[in-house]
Design an enzyme around this catalytic site. Structure first.
Site, PDB file in Angstrom:
ATOM      1  N   THR A  36      75.973  37.723  31.233  1.00  0.00           N
ATOM      2  CA  THR A  36      75.948  36.870  30.035  1.00  0.00           C
ATOM      3  C   THR A  36      74.727  37.302  29.216  1.00  0.00           C
ATOM      4  OG1 THR A  36      74.448  35.242  31.002  1.00  0.00           O
ATOM      5  CG2 THR A  36      76.819  34.917  31.419  1.00  0.00           C
ATOM      6  N   THR A 125      67.530  23.228  41.891  1.00  0.00           N
ATOM      7  CA  THR A 125      66.334  23.027  41.073  1.00  0.00           C
ATOM      8  C   THR A 125      65.741  21.634  41.307  1.00  0.00           C
ATOM      9  OG1 THR A 125      65.633  22.689  38.778  1.00  0.00           O
ATOM     10  CG2 THR A 125      67.959  22.400  39.206  1.00  0.00           C
ATOM     11  N   ASP A 126      64.447  21.502  41.061  1.00  0.00           N
ATOM     12  CA  ASP A 126      63.817  20.176  41.175  1.00  0.00           C
ATOM     13  C   ASP A 126      64.339  19.220  40.096  1.00  0.00           C
ATOM     14  OD1 ASP A 126      62.562  21.356  38.983  1.00  0.00           O
ATOM     15  OD2 ASP A 126      60.514  20.999  39.694  1.00  0.00           O
ATOM     16  N   GLU A 127      64.977  19.793  39.042  1.00  0.00           N
ATOM     17  CA  GLU A 127      65.441  18.933  37.945  1.00  0.00           C
ATOM     18  C   GLU A 127      66.550  17.985  38.373  1.00  0.00           C
ATOM     19  OE1 GLU A 127      66.022  20.678  34.126  1.00  0.00           O
ATOM     20  OE2 GLU A 127      64.286  21.983  34.334  1.00  0.00           O
ATOM     21  N   TYR A 153      72.371  20.342  31.860  1.00  0.00           N
ATOM     22  CA  TYR A 153      72.046  21.404  32.832  1.00  0.00           C
ATOM     23  C   TYR A 153      71.789  20.801  34.213  1.00  0.00           C
ATOM     24  CZ  TYR A 153      68.955  24.380  35.618  1.00  0.00           C
ATOM     25  OH  TYR A 153      68.377  25.067  36.662  1.00  0.00           O
ATOM     26  N   LYS A 157      73.810  21.061  37.890  1.00  0.00           N
ATOM     27  CA  LYS A 157      73.204  21.562  39.136  1.00  0.00           C
ATOM     28  C   LYS A 157      73.320  20.500  40.237  1.00  0.00           C
ATOM     29  CE  LYS A 157      71.255  24.982  39.691  1.00  0.00           C
ATOM     30  NZ  LYS A 157      71.739  26.344  40.086  1.00  0.00           N
ATOM     31  N   HIS A 279      63.706  14.611  27.079  1.00  0.00           N
ATOM     32  CA  HIS A 279      62.712  15.491  27.705  1.00  0.00           C
ATOM     33  C   HIS A 279      62.103  14.894  28.987  1.00  0.00           C
ATOM     34  CE1 HIS A 279      59.240  18.474  26.591  1.00  0.00           C
ATOM     35  NE2 HIS A 279      59.739  18.700  27.787  1.00  0.00           N
TER      36      HIS A 279
HETATM   37  P1  NAD Z   1      68.836  33.348  34.399  1.00  0.00           P
HETATM   38  O1  NAD Z   1      69.474  32.609  33.281  1.00  0.00           O
HETATM   39  O2  NAD Z   1      67.673  34.245  34.138  1.00  0.00           O
HETATM   40  O3  NAD Z   1      69.935  34.237  35.135  1.00  0.00           O
HETATM   41  C1  NAD Z   1      71.232  33.782  35.400  1.00  0.00           C
HETATM   42  C2  NAD Z   1      72.092  34.983  35.779  1.00  0.00           C
HETATM   43  O4  NAD Z   1      73.401  34.496  36.119  1.00  0.00           O
HETATM   44  C3  NAD Z   1      72.288  35.993  34.640  1.00  0.00           C
HETATM   45  O5  NAD Z   1      72.139  37.310  35.130  1.00  0.00           O
HETATM   46  C4  NAD Z   1      73.724  35.744  34.179  1.00  0.00           C
HETATM   47  O6  NAD Z   1      74.350  36.906  33.635  1.00  0.00           O
HETATM   48  C5  NAD Z   1      74.381  35.294  35.473  1.00  0.00           C
HETATM   49  N1  NAD Z   1      75.574  34.478  35.237  1.00  0.00           N
HETATM   50  C6  NAD Z   1      75.692  33.413  34.398  1.00  0.00           C
HETATM   51  N2  NAD Z   1      76.939  32.930  34.450  1.00  0.00           N
HETATM   52  C7  NAD Z   1      77.613  33.681  35.361  1.00  0.00           C
HETATM   53  C8  NAD Z   1      78.944  33.652  35.862  1.00  0.00           C
HETATM   54  N3  NAD Z   1      79.833  32.746  35.425  1.00  0.00           N
HETATM   55  N4  NAD Z   1      79.296  34.560  36.788  1.00  0.00           N
HETATM   56  C9  NAD Z   1      78.411  35.496  37.239  1.00  0.00           C
HETATM   57  N5  NAD Z   1      77.156  35.582  36.777  1.00  0.00           N
HETATM   58  C10 NAD Z   1      76.757  34.677  35.861  1.00  0.00           C
HETATM   59  O7  NAD Z   1      68.467  32.248  35.479  1.00  0.00           O
HETATM   60  P2  NAD Z   1      67.213  32.149  36.473  1.00  0.00           P
HETATM   61  O8  NAD Z   1      66.086  31.513  35.776  1.00  0.00           O
HETATM   62  O9  NAD Z   1      67.055  33.438  37.158  1.00  0.00           O
HETATM   63  O10 NAD Z   1      67.788  31.066  37.500  1.00  0.00           O
HETATM   64  C11 NAD Z   1      68.559  31.488  38.618  1.00  0.00           C
HETATM   65  C12 NAD Z   1      68.968  30.254  39.414  1.00  0.00           C
HETATM   66  O11 NAD Z   1      67.804  29.574  39.861  1.00  0.00           O
HETATM   67  C13 NAD Z   1      69.765  29.242  38.618  1.00  0.00           C
HETATM   68  O12 NAD Z   1      70.785  28.740  39.449  1.00  0.00           O
HETATM   69  C14 NAD Z   1      68.767  28.135  38.273  1.00  0.00           C
HETATM   70  O13 NAD Z   1      69.418  26.903  38.180  1.00  0.00           O
HETATM   71  C15 NAD Z   1      67.842  28.202  39.469  1.00  0.00           C
HETATM   72  N6  NAD Z   1      66.444  27.803  39.233  1.00  0.00           N
HETATM   73  C16 NAD Z   1      65.729  28.346  38.216  1.00  0.00           C
HETATM   74  C17 NAD Z   1      64.371  28.009  38.068  1.00  0.00           C
HETATM   75  C18 NAD Z   1      63.528  28.605  36.959  1.00  0.00           C
HETATM   76  O14 NAD Z   1      62.397  28.165  36.776  1.00  0.00           O
HETATM   77  N7  NAD Z   1      64.012  29.599  36.225  1.00  0.00           N
HETATM   78  C19 NAD Z   1      63.784  27.107  38.960  1.00  0.00           C
HETATM   79  C20 NAD Z   1      64.564  26.547  39.986  1.00  0.00           C
HETATM   80  C21 NAD Z   1      65.886  26.922  40.124  1.00  0.00           C
HETATM   81  O1  DAU Z   2      62.114  22.965  37.091  1.00  0.00           O
HETATM   82  C1  DAU Z   2      62.997  24.025  37.283  1.00  0.00           C
HETATM   83  C2  DAU Z   2      63.669  24.364  35.974  1.00  0.00           C
HETATM   84  O2  DAU Z   2      62.678  24.960  35.156  1.00  0.00           O
HETATM   85  C3  DAU Z   2      64.877  25.279  36.148  1.00  0.00           C
HETATM   86  O3  DAU Z   2      65.857  24.602  36.861  1.00  0.00           O
HETATM   87  C4  DAU Z   2      65.424  25.721  34.788  1.00  0.00           C
HETATM   88  O4  DAU Z   2      66.455  26.669  34.967  1.00  0.00           O
HETATM   89  C5  DAU Z   2      64.294  26.348  33.995  1.00  0.00           C
HETATM   90  O5  DAU Z   2      64.765  26.697  32.704  1.00  0.00           O
HETATM   91  C6  DAU Z   2      63.114  25.389  33.880  1.00  0.00           C
HETATM   92  O6  DAU Z   2      63.433  24.256  33.050  1.00  0.00           O
HETATM   93  P1  DAU Z   2      62.370  23.639  31.995  1.00  0.00           P
HETATM   94  O7  DAU Z   2      63.125  22.908  30.972  1.00  0.00           O
HETATM   95  O8  DAU Z   2      61.267  22.946  32.684  1.00  0.00           O
HETATM   96  O9  DAU Z   2      61.772  25.043  31.420  1.00  0.00           O
HETATM   97  P2  DAU Z   2      61.466  25.563  29.940  1.00  0.00           P
HETATM   98  O10 DAU Z   2      60.756  26.872  30.114  1.00  0.00           O
HETATM   99  O11 DAU Z   2      62.647  25.524  29.057  1.00  0.00           O
HETATM  100  O12 DAU Z   2      60.421  24.491  29.407  1.00  0.00           O
HETATM  101  C7  DAU Z   2      59.223  24.208  30.106  1.00  0.00           C
HETATM  102  C8  DAU Z   2      58.495  23.102  29.355  1.00  0.00           C
HETATM  103  O13 DAU Z   2      58.047  23.620  28.104  1.00  0.00           O
HETATM  104  C9  DAU Z   2      59.373  21.921  29.018  1.00  0.00           C
HETATM  105  O14 DAU Z   2      58.607  20.726  29.125  1.00  0.00           O
HETATM  106  C10 DAU Z   2      59.768  22.133  27.563  1.00  0.00           C
HETATM  107  C11 DAU Z   2      58.578  22.868  26.999  1.00  0.00           C
HETATM  108  N1  DAU Z   2      58.884  23.847  25.922  1.00  0.00           N
HETATM  109  C12 DAU Z   2      59.844  24.781  26.149  1.00  0.00           C
HETATM  110  C13 DAU Z   2      60.158  25.709  25.177  1.00  0.00           C
HETATM  111  C14 DAU Z   2      61.236  26.741  25.427  1.00  0.00           C
HETATM  112  C15 DAU Z   2      58.174  23.817  24.734  1.00  0.00           C
HETATM  113  O15 DAU Z   2      57.270  22.993  24.534  1.00  0.00           O
HETATM  114  N2  DAU Z   2      58.482  24.740  23.761  1.00  0.00           N
HETATM  115  C16 DAU Z   2      59.468  25.672  23.929  1.00  0.00           C
HETATM  116  O16 DAU Z   2      59.723  26.472  22.990  1.00  0.00           O
END
Ligand code: NAD
Ligand code: DAU
Length: 342
Positions: A36, A125-127, A153, A157, A279
């Site tokens: 994606t 996720t913790d969310e 979102y 999850k 938020h």
């Molecule tokens: P990301 O958005 O960077 O990557 C997601 C990947 O999944 C991409 O490579 C995308 O192409 C692929 N994808 C999306 N839809 C798909 C589908 N239908 N089939 C196959 N592939 C698909 O996400 P991330 O930040 O690496 O998060 C990975 C996982 O970890 C997620 O499940 C997210 O909920 C979880 N998570 C993320 C965080 C964080 O801080 N980023 C924290 C806790 C948990």
């Molecule tokens: O807690 C785990 C989660 O953390 C994961 O499950 C999600 O996939 C990941 O996207 C992340 O979610 P958040 O919403 O916490 O992350 P984000 O980076 O989008 O935002 C972090 C904080 O910063 C949030 O309080 C919103 C704020 N923010 C974010 C953006 C993109 C801003 O103030 N300005 C911004 O432009």
């Protein structure tokens, strides 16, 4: 060990593949990813030629493609990272979140049942716990905290987590779930707070902080998360949930100021903009269970991890500059163009 990693062309999935190649050089890894907007095949370049690695472009919702891959590869362990992962996008358009995050997980669970996979691991996720108040610093999310998600979102999850637990109870499928706090590190898509602020600051653009920037997130360096998942899938108990986090709570505004300081950019780039709808105020993980049962502890301190991350974005400008010059421009205009400045 034969591992199937879904979503491995994204941020955490790719870091997990790199980590597992180092920590378990004898394992075979097959990655399935739909590519994606968030998936980038160039990210996987370091392992692409490896004979024990295979990449397959497919959607986890595509049952026929998933089943045929399971038939060919007979994975012993499946780690599901594939997801729509950005809260702001889920607020704009929830449907794809429900499809990928819930129905996609169900297809994978069915495949694991059908082909006798030894472990299905859901990267959650913790969310899913919702949020904590800002004025109760003694409160933390434990594995017993009730699910109370706030955004489309996090609801998707949480729904997937419930399905995973139902497959354990009903069919005895050996599953595990990890619920991690906010990750940061190399290869994070620049829609998320830290890489967005780094990329904008390096391009001399304004730094859009939602509201007053007082919301708190609990940051963990991505490799520490990957090590936790590696431990859970090899040593964790089936049917269990493990919270993952490093007790590193930071206010958003303080992170953005730190990034300005590290890059030598003025804080006058910061603009306060209209808040995110619904938020979440504060996330804070209690990681006692994974520390006690599996001996996991975070290894990277935030100050060091942030420096390493900034260094990575400076050294890999072509990776993110290509992303922000494409359709990301439309995304940015849509998300930030009409946001009222406070
Ligand atoms: P990301 O958005 O960077 O990557 C997601 C990947 O999944 C991409 O490579 C995308 O192409 C692929 N994808 C999306 N839809 C798909 C589908 N239908 N089939 C196959 N592939 C698909 O996400 P991330 O930040 O690496 O998060 C990975 C996982 O970890 C997620 O499940 C997210 O909920 C979880 N998570 C993320 C965080 C964080 O801080 N980023 C924290 C806790 C948990
Ligand atoms: O807690 C785990 C989660 O953390 C994961 O499950 C999600 O996939 C990941 O996207 C992340 O979610 P958040 O919403 O916490 O992350 P984000 O980076 O989008 O935002 C972090 C904080 O910063 C949030 O309080 C919103 C704020 N923010 C974010 C953006 C993109 C801003 O103030 N300005 C911004 O432009």
């Amino acid at each position: 060990m034969r591992i199937l990693v879904t979503g491995g062309a994204g941020f955490i999935g790719s870091n997990f593949i790199f980590y597992m190649r180092k920590a378990h050089p004898d394992c075979r890894i097959v990655c399935i990813d739909k590519l994606t907007y968030a998936g980038d095949l160039s990210t996987l370049a370091p392992v692409m030629e490896d004979p024990d690695f295979r990449f397959v472009r497919a959607d986890i919702c595509d049952r026929a493609a998933v089943y045929s891959l399971f038939e060919e590869e007979e994975p012993e362990i499946v780690v599901n990272f594939a997801a729509e992962s950005h809260v702001d996008r889920s607020i704009e358009d929830p449907e794809i979140f429900l499809r990928t995050n819930i129905l996609g997980t169900q297809v994978l669970l069915d495949a694991c049942r059908k082909f006798g996979t030894e472990r299905f691991h859901q990267v959650s996720t913790d969310e899913v716990y919702g949020d904590l108040p800002l004025d109760r610093p003694e409160l933390f999310f434990t594995e017993e905290t009730p699910l109370s998600p706030s955004s489309p979102y996090s609801s998707s999850k949480a729904s997937a987590d419930l399905l995973v637990q139902a497959y354990y109870r009903t069919y005895g499928l050996p599953v595990s779930i990890s619920r991690c706090s906010n990750n940061y590190g190399p290869y994070q898509f620049p829609e998320k707070l830290i890489p967005l602020m780094i990329a904008n600051a390096l391009s001399g653009k304004s730094l859009p902080v939602y509201g007053q920037g007082l919301n708190v997130r609990d940051w963990l360096y991505v490799e520490d998360h990957c090590r936790a998942i590696g431990l859970i899938v090899t040593k964790g108990r089936p049917g269990e949930v493990y919270n993952v986090g490093g007790h590193n709570e930071m206010r958003n505004i303080d992170i953005v100021k730190l990034i300005c300081q590290e890059l030598g950019k003025p804080e006058s780039l910061i603009v306060h903009v209209e808040d995110r709808k619904g938020h979440d105020l504060r996330y804070a993980i209690d990681p006692a269970k994974i520390s006690r049962e599996l001996g996991w502890l975070p290894e990277t301190k935030f100050q060091d991890g942030l420096k390493k991350t900034i260094r990575w974005y400076l050294d890999n400008r072509s990776w993110w500059e290509r992303i922000v010059s494409g359709e990301y421009q439309d995304y940015y205009k849509k998300m930030y163009g009409s946001r009222i400045r406070l």
